[in-house]
Write a protein that holds these residues in place. Structure first.
Motif, PDB file in Angstrom:
ATOM      1  N   PHE A  13      40.465  26.308  36.584  1.00 40.90           N
ATOM      2  CA  PHE A  13      39.980  25.095  37.219  1.00 40.90           C
ATOM      3  C   PHE A  13      38.700  24.610  36.540  1.00 40.90           C
ATOM      4  CE2 PHE A  13      37.034  23.331  40.337  1.00 40.90           C
ATOM      5  CZ  PHE A  13      37.757  22.259  40.801  1.00 40.90           C
ATOM      6  N   TRP A  14      37.920  25.581  36.069  1.00 44.32           N
ATOM      7  CA  TRP A  14      36.569  25.318  35.579  1.00 44.32           C
ATOM      8  C   TRP A  14      36.595  24.740  34.176  1.00 44.32           C
ATOM      9  CZ3 TRP A  14      34.800  29.106  31.863  1.00 44.32           C
ATOM     10  CH2 TRP A  14      33.437  29.051  31.547  1.00 44.32           C
ATOM     11  N   PRO A  20      30.958  40.618  39.330  1.00 40.12           N
ATOM     12  CA  PRO A  20      32.264  40.057  38.947  1.00 40.12           C
ATOM     13  C   PRO A  20      33.022  39.462  40.137  1.00 40.12           C
ATOM     14  CG  PRO A  20      31.964  42.225  37.979  1.00 40.12           C
ATOM     15  CD  PRO A  20      30.839  42.033  38.944  1.00 40.12           C
ATOM     16  N   LEU A  21      32.806  40.052  41.322  1.00 42.99           N
ATOM     17  CA  LEU A  21      33.493  39.526  42.501  1.00 42.99           C
ATOM     18  C   LEU A  21      32.926  38.162  42.918  1.00 42.99           C
ATOM     19  CD1 LEU A  21      33.685  42.776  44.694  1.00 42.99           C
ATOM     20  CD2 LEU A  21      35.434  41.869  43.195  1.00 42.99           C
ATOM     21  N   LEU A  32      37.492  40.644  54.051  1.00 48.09           N
ATOM     22  CA  LEU A  32      36.638  41.685  53.473  1.00 48.09           C
ATOM     23  C   LEU A  32      35.997  42.624  54.496  1.00 48.09           C
ATOM     24  CD1 LEU A  32      34.956  40.429  50.214  1.00 48.09           C
ATOM     25  CD2 LEU A  32      36.751  42.086  50.579  1.00 48.09           C
ATOM     26  N   LEU A  78      38.132  29.757  50.042  1.00 44.98           N
ATOM     27  CA  LEU A  78      37.744  31.075  49.527  1.00 44.98           C
ATOM     28  C   LEU A  78      36.827  31.785  50.519  1.00 44.98           C
ATOM     29  CD1 LEU A  78      37.777  32.916  46.972  1.00 44.98           C
ATOM     30  CD2 LEU A  78      35.691  31.787  46.288  1.00 44.98           C
ATOM     31  N   VAL A 118      40.760  45.408  46.201  1.00 45.61           N
ATOM     32  CA  VAL A 118      39.972  44.178  46.384  1.00 45.61           C
ATOM     33  C   VAL A 118      39.737  43.496  45.044  1.00 45.61           C
ATOM     34  CG1 VAL A 118      37.729  43.293  47.124  1.00 45.61           C
ATOM     35  CG2 VAL A 118      38.894  45.036  48.485  1.00 45.61           C
ATOM     36  N   LEU A 154      38.341  24.177  47.899  1.00 52.16           N
ATOM     37  CA  LEU A 154      38.656  25.513  47.372  1.00 52.16           C
ATOM     38  C   LEU A 154      37.577  26.504  47.778  1.00 52.16           C
ATOM     39  CD1 LEU A 154      39.940  24.516  43.821  1.00 52.16           C
ATOM     40  CD2 LEU A 154      41.270  25.643  45.611  1.00 52.16           C
ATOM     41  N   PHE A 165      40.458  39.596  43.605  1.00 50.12           N
ATOM     42  CA  PHE A 165      39.420  38.739  43.039  1.00 50.12           C
ATOM     43  C   PHE A 165      39.670  38.442  41.569  1.00 50.12           C
ATOM     44  CE2 PHE A 165      37.294  39.482  46.939  1.00 50.12           C
ATOM     45  CZ  PHE A 165      36.475  38.392  47.097  1.00 50.12           C
ATOM     46  N   LEU A 186      34.544  43.343  32.818  1.00 53.67           N
ATOM     47  CA  LEU A 186      33.529  43.700  33.821  1.00 53.67           C
ATOM     48  C   LEU A 186      34.152  44.478  34.980  1.00 53.67           C
ATOM     49  CD1 LEU A 186      31.474  40.378  33.917  1.00 53.67           C
ATOM     50  CD2 LEU A 186      30.930  42.493  32.727  1.00 53.67           C
ATOM     51  N   PHE A 187      35.370  44.095  35.371  1.00 47.11           N
ATOM     52  CA  PHE A 187      36.046  44.820  36.445  1.00 47.11           C
ATOM     53  C   PHE A 187      36.301  46.278  36.044  1.00 47.11           C
ATOM     54  CE2 PHE A 187      36.844  42.304  40.064  1.00 47.11           C
ATOM     55  CZ  PHE A 187      36.952  40.992  39.661  1.00 47.11           C
ATOM     56  N   THR A 237      37.940  18.524  45.817  1.00 45.17           N
ATOM     57  CA  THR A 237      38.734  19.679  45.386  1.00 45.17           C
ATOM     58  C   THR A 237      37.911  20.965  45.329  1.00 45.17           C
ATOM     59  OG1 THR A 237      39.916  18.068  44.072  1.00 45.17           O
ATOM     60  CG2 THR A 237      40.462  20.388  43.717  1.00 45.17           C
ATOM     61  N   PRO A 238      36.809  21.019  44.564  1.00 46.43           N
ATOM     62  CA  PRO A 238      36.076  22.286  44.550  1.00 46.43           C
ATOM     63  C   PRO A 238      35.513  22.660  45.910  1.00 46.43           C
ATOM     64  CG  PRO A 238      34.868  20.575  43.375  1.00 46.43           C
ATOM     65  CD  PRO A 238      36.227  20.033  43.643  1.00 46.43           C
ATOM     66  N   LEU A 282      42.016  35.574  41.681  1.00 45.49           N
ATOM     67  CA  LEU A 282      41.231  34.391  42.087  1.00 45.49           C
ATOM     68  C   LEU A 282      40.385  33.874  40.930  1.00 45.49           C
ATOM     69  CD1 LEU A 282      39.857  35.314  45.628  1.00 45.49           C
ATOM     70  CD2 LEU A 282      41.415  33.463  45.068  1.00 45.49           C
ATOM     71  N   SER A 283      39.758  34.827  40.202  1.00 49.17           N
ATOM     72  CA  SER A 283      38.910  34.423  39.087  1.00 49.17           C
ATOM     73  C   SER A 283      39.730  33.701  38.031  1.00 49.17           C
ATOM     74  CB  SER A 283      38.238  35.647  38.453  1.00 49.17           C
ATOM     75  OG  SER A 283      37.486  36.330  39.407  1.00 49.17           O
ATOM     76  N   ALA A 327      40.204  30.284  39.248  1.00 50.24           N
ATOM     77  CA  ALA A 327      38.920  29.578  39.258  1.00 50.24           C
ATOM     78  C   ALA A 327      38.526  29.182  37.841  1.00 50.24           C
ATOM     79  CB  ALA A 327      37.848  30.469  39.882  1.00 50.24           C
ATOM     80  N   ILE A 351      31.896  29.683  40.642  1.00 47.43           N
ATOM     81  CA  ILE A 351      32.564  28.585  39.920  1.00 47.43           C
ATOM     82  C   ILE A 351      32.798  27.404  40.857  1.00 47.43           C
ATOM     83  CG2 ILE A 351      34.772  27.894  38.910  1.00 47.43           C
ATOM     84  CD1 ILE A 351      34.834  30.519  37.420  1.00 47.43           C
ATOM     85  N   PHE A 352      33.416  27.654  42.008  1.00 46.07           N
ATOM     86  CA  PHE A 352      33.738  26.540  42.911  1.00 46.07           C
ATOM     87  C   PHE A 352      32.462  25.918  43.486  1.00 46.07           C
ATOM     88  CE2 PHE A 352      37.890  28.938  43.580  1.00 46.07           C
ATOM     89  CZ  PHE A 352      38.571  28.147  42.674  1.00 46.07           C
ATOM     90  N   VAL A 365      32.358  35.733  40.875  1.00 46.97           N
ATOM     91  CA  VAL A 365      32.742  34.686  39.916  1.00 46.97           C
ATOM     92  C   VAL A 365      33.433  33.483  40.576  1.00 46.97           C
ATOM     93  CG1 VAL A 365      34.239  34.191  37.940  1.00 46.97           C
ATOM     94  CG2 VAL A 365      32.736  36.178  37.899  1.00 46.97           C
ATOM     95  N   PRO A 366      34.509  33.691  41.368  1.00 48.64           N
ATOM     96  CA  PRO A 366      35.176  32.500  41.918  1.00 48.64           C
ATOM     97  C   PRO A 366      34.260  31.660  42.807  1.00 48.64           C
ATOM     98  CG  PRO A 366      36.512  34.474  42.249  1.00 48.64           C
ATOM     99  CD  PRO A 366      35.181  34.932  41.779  1.00 48.64           C
ATOM    100  N   GLU A 374      30.465  24.080  40.734  1.00 48.91           N
ATOM    101  CA  GLU A 374      31.237  22.919  40.290  1.00 48.91           C
ATOM    102  C   GLU A 374      31.125  21.787  41.323  1.00 48.91           C
ATOM    103  OE1 GLU A 374      32.697  22.738  37.442  1.00 48.91           O
ATOM    104  OE2 GLU A 374      34.008  20.995  37.603  1.00 48.91           O
ATOM    105  N   ILE A 423      31.071  39.436  50.564  1.00 50.86           N
ATOM    106  CA  ILE A 423      31.424  40.235  49.383  1.00 50.86           C
ATOM    107  C   ILE A 423      30.347  41.296  49.153  1.00 50.86           C
ATOM    108  CG2 ILE A 423      31.776  40.163  46.889  1.00 50.86           C
ATOM    109  CD1 ILE A 423      32.782  37.252  47.285  1.00 50.86           C
ATOM    110  N   THR A 457      37.617  35.193  52.503  1.00 54.12           N
ATOM    111  CA  THR A 457      36.713  36.322  52.304  1.00 54.12           C
ATOM    112  C   THR A 457      36.188  36.842  53.642  1.00 54.12           C
ATOM    113  OG1 THR A 457      36.054  35.310  50.223  1.00 54.12           O
ATOM    114  CG2 THR A 457      34.645  37.024  51.083  1.00 54.12           C
ATOM    115  N   ILE A 491      35.929  38.772  32.162  1.00 56.22           N
ATOM    116  CA  ILE A 491      35.777  39.173  33.567  1.00 56.22           C
ATOM    117  C   ILE A 491      36.539  40.471  33.820  1.00 56.22           C
ATOM    118  CG2 ILE A 491      36.235  38.488  35.947  1.00 56.22           C
ATOM    119  CD1 ILE A 491      35.892  35.571  34.987  1.00 56.22           C
TER     120      ILE A 491
END
Lengths: 218, 208, 244
Positions: free
Chosen positions: C177-178, A165-166, A205, A197, C163, A193, C167, C135-136, A189-190, C170-171, C174, A172-173, A168-169, A176, A141, A201, C132
């Protein structure tokens, strides 16, 4: 391709600060956390996995702008663009070189720094595994963000604004999975995931990064 | 004999504004094409289009064998030695380094870091990079900047050897290289884009 | 006669100039009408009291915050595929409006959350997703602002938008899930029993139409400004060439 990887690794070694800087930053962040939050072991233990993930992520961010900037300035990127290898491959190799010089050392350093934060014994394996699975995505990324901003004179701050911001996922995973592992819960699970991801990516990317480089070289 | 480069009806832009239009050129093996024109006419922009780095606004470029492009920055890493720099580009193109260092008079400097070379030596190393790409067509943007007279002669000799071996080059330069018998000159002044030429997107007509 | 003719700046300026006043009137009527209806002509909720009326700003702005990003994605795709400059400029023009809508949704959400949940902020998935998204929008606008060459900026922001959209989705997953959240489900949908009652739904529909029309008006105005800026650049470039 391998020639490019070898060259980038060699350049990182010769530049000296390459490995050391991100690791030192990681260390400092982890050392500062108890000063800000107090030295109570229970409190530090609670947040240990999160702090280590966040510290690794920020340390990774530091060196992103160097992925393409030097090659852009000295004309290497133009020469690579006219060479008989696809630019997508160049982007992927550059991300790999960044991971080998940043993500991998950070992953290996994280368990050591975990000692400072009283990381529970069950957490070491999952923290290391989640970082090993997640940091490649951070590099890929980041390489995309670096490709977007390579033509800009002061792209560093903008690069962070675009890339964070990109992240974030992945954060989190990854965090977690490490947290659940440290607290003795199921991590499948995390972790799955996160692996998915990262795989997506890494597969997609480099194409976006190559497109951005082509636009910036015009 | 098939041409190494064929361009038809090119319109070339710089910063979103057309600078050259209607440029057609053919480069045969064994020939040198010299681009001439005042500063700002669009020599660099044209070379970048020929190298495939930038798309033309109009027209097409056919360059079956690829190009080796050298601009003011020559793609060298100061912390690598001369040998390492050349080995990298040779490896990337699947070519041997061969006698490139000798031909650019760099043999004695082979283990020096590029950072310790003088400006002229660096320029020669940049030109040696072209040799190790194995590409027949060279696109050179002001290649003789920071070269002294002896190095210019050396460079002219390398170009001569390259074209005699079936290669070709397009060179944007102001100075005479002594290659008159095998070179054409393209004066770009004649292709200057007229102000009326469409700006991309038609924004200049948006209110008429 | 095809739709793509409007991608020509000249045609776009003529058409947008002609329809803009009508859209402006419609936007004003719908927004003001919907809000007056909603604020003064609906009863307080039996549970939430008068605070429920924040819905008439909160839901339309939240809807537009997401839809404007979707519109930017479509406009970016049109630019990438068909190279229509107006499309790229429309995406650029939409971003600040989307950013403002996101801010309004976050702000009204906070003022609604305080009396209802007892907190200004909660790391609820929906709230977090909007943060989020905010922020984007910031990153997208900052990239536009940082690049000098307009076509390069259009291309790079389009890549970022594509892109970023992936994301952003995805966020969203995510974040779900969180943390499971406090936020209620959808306020308006066709098959749900927990929908708001009709007495709120009708003025809400009107407010949503109003916000949508307001976005169209702002989008047209801002796109026209961007086209004028590009025309100034084109004329300056032409003047330089004539002088040279």
């Amino acid at each position: 391709m391998i020639a490019l990887l070898v060259r980038d690794l060699r350049l990182a070694m010769r530049a000296g600060g390459g490995f050391g800087l991100a690791l030192a930053f990681f260390l400092i962040v982890v050392v500062l956390v108890p000063f800000a939050l107090g030295p109570q072991p229970e409190r530090l233990q609670d947040i240990s996995t999160g702090v280590l993930w966040l510290g690794a992520l920020l340390a990774c961010l530091l060196s992103l702008d160097r992925i393409f900037a030097l090659d852009y300035e000295d004309g290497s990127l133009e020469a690579l663009a006219t060479a008989p290898i696809p630019l997508e491959g160049v982007a992927a190799v550059k991300a790999l070189a960044h991971w080998l010089t940043t993500g991998l050392p950070l992953t290996l350093a994280a368990p050591v720094l975990g000692l400072f934060l009283h990381l529970p014994a069950e957490g070491y394996l999952w923290l290391t595994l989640s970082l090993a699975l997640g940091t490649p995505a951070l590099s890929a990324i980041g390489a995309f963000g670096a490709a977007l901003t390579v033509g800009l004179k002061r792209g560093g701050l903008l690069l962070s604004l675009i890339v964070l911001p990109l992240y974030v996922p992945t954060l989190i995973f990854g965090a977690e999975a490490a947290r659940r592992g440290a607290e003795g819960f199921a991590v499948q699970t995390p972790l799955l995931l996160l692996a998915g991801l990262t795989a997506a990516t890494l597969a997609l990317l480099p194409f976006a990064a190559a497109a951005a480089i082509r636009i910036n070289l015009r | 004999m098939t041409a190494l480069l064929e361009a038809k009806g090119l319109t070339v832009e710089r910063g979103g504004v057309p600078v050259l239009e209607g440029v057609s050129l053919t480069v045969e093996p064994g020939r040198v094409l010299v681009l001439r024109g005042p500063n700002g006419i669009g020599k660099t922009s044209l070379l970048r289009v020929l190298a495939g780095l930038a798309p033309p606004l109009a027209g097409e470029v056919d360059c079956p064998g690829g190009t080796a492009y050298a601009a003011h920055a020559d793609g060298l890493k100061p912390t690598l030695t001369v040998a390492e720099n050349l080995a990298f580009w040779a490896d990337l193109h699947g070519q041997p380094v061969g006698d490139a260092p000798e031909r650019m008079n760099l043999a004695g400097l082979i283990d020096r870091q590029a950072a310790s070379l003088s400006a002229g030596q660096k320029r020669r190393l940049g030109l040696a990079r072209l040799l190790v790409t194995g590409r027949a067509l060279w696109l050179l943007d002001e290649p003789t900047v920071s070269l002294d007279t002896a190095s210019v002669a050396l460079f002219a000799g390398v170009i001569t050897a390259h074209v005699e071996a079936g290669g070709a080059a397009v060179i944007a330069t102001h100075i005479a290289l002594g290659l008159e018998d095998r070179s054409e000159v393209l004066e770009l002044g004649g292709y200057k884009a007229r102000p009326a030429t469409h700006a991309p997107g038609g924004f200049d007509e948006a209110f008429q | 006669m095809s739709l793509w003719e409007y991608a020509n700046p000249k045609k776009f300026m003529a058409t947008s100039g002609a329809v803009l006043p009508w859209f402006a009137v419609a936007a004003g009527l719908a927004t003001l009408g919907g809000m007056i209806w909603g604020f003064f002509a609906t009863p307080p909720d039996y549970k939430q009291g008068a605070t429920v009326k924040i819905i008439f700003i909160h839901v339309p702005s939240a809807m537009m915050a997401i839809n404007i990003w979707a519109m930017m994605l479509v406009a970016s795709l049109i630019w990438v595929v068909r190279r229509h400059h107006v499309s790229a400029l429309a995406a650029k023009a939409a971003a600040p409006v989307g950013l403002a809508m996101t801010l309004i949704a976050l702000f009204t959400g906070a003022t609604w959350g305080q009396p209802m949940w007892g907190t200004w902020w909660e790391w609820d998935p929906r709230l977090t997703s909007f943060l989020i998204l905010f922020l984007f929008y910031l990153g997208y606008m900052a990239l536009w602002a940082a690049i000098d060459s307009p076509d390069t900026a259009a291309d790079l922001t389009a890549v970022l938008c594509l892109v970023g959209s992936v994301f952003a989705v995805l966020s969203r997953y995510a974040v779900n899930f969180w943390n499971q959240g406090l936020h209620q489900g959808a306020s308006l949908s066709l098959d749900k029993e927990e929908n708001v009652s009709d007495v709120y739904a009708y003025p809400l529909w009107l407010c949503m139409a109003g916000f949508f029309l307001l976005f169209v008006v702002l989008l047209l105005m801002r796109t026209r400004t961007e086209i004028r800026l590009r025309r100034i650049k084109a004329l300056e470039a032409r003047a330089r060439m004539t002088d040279a």
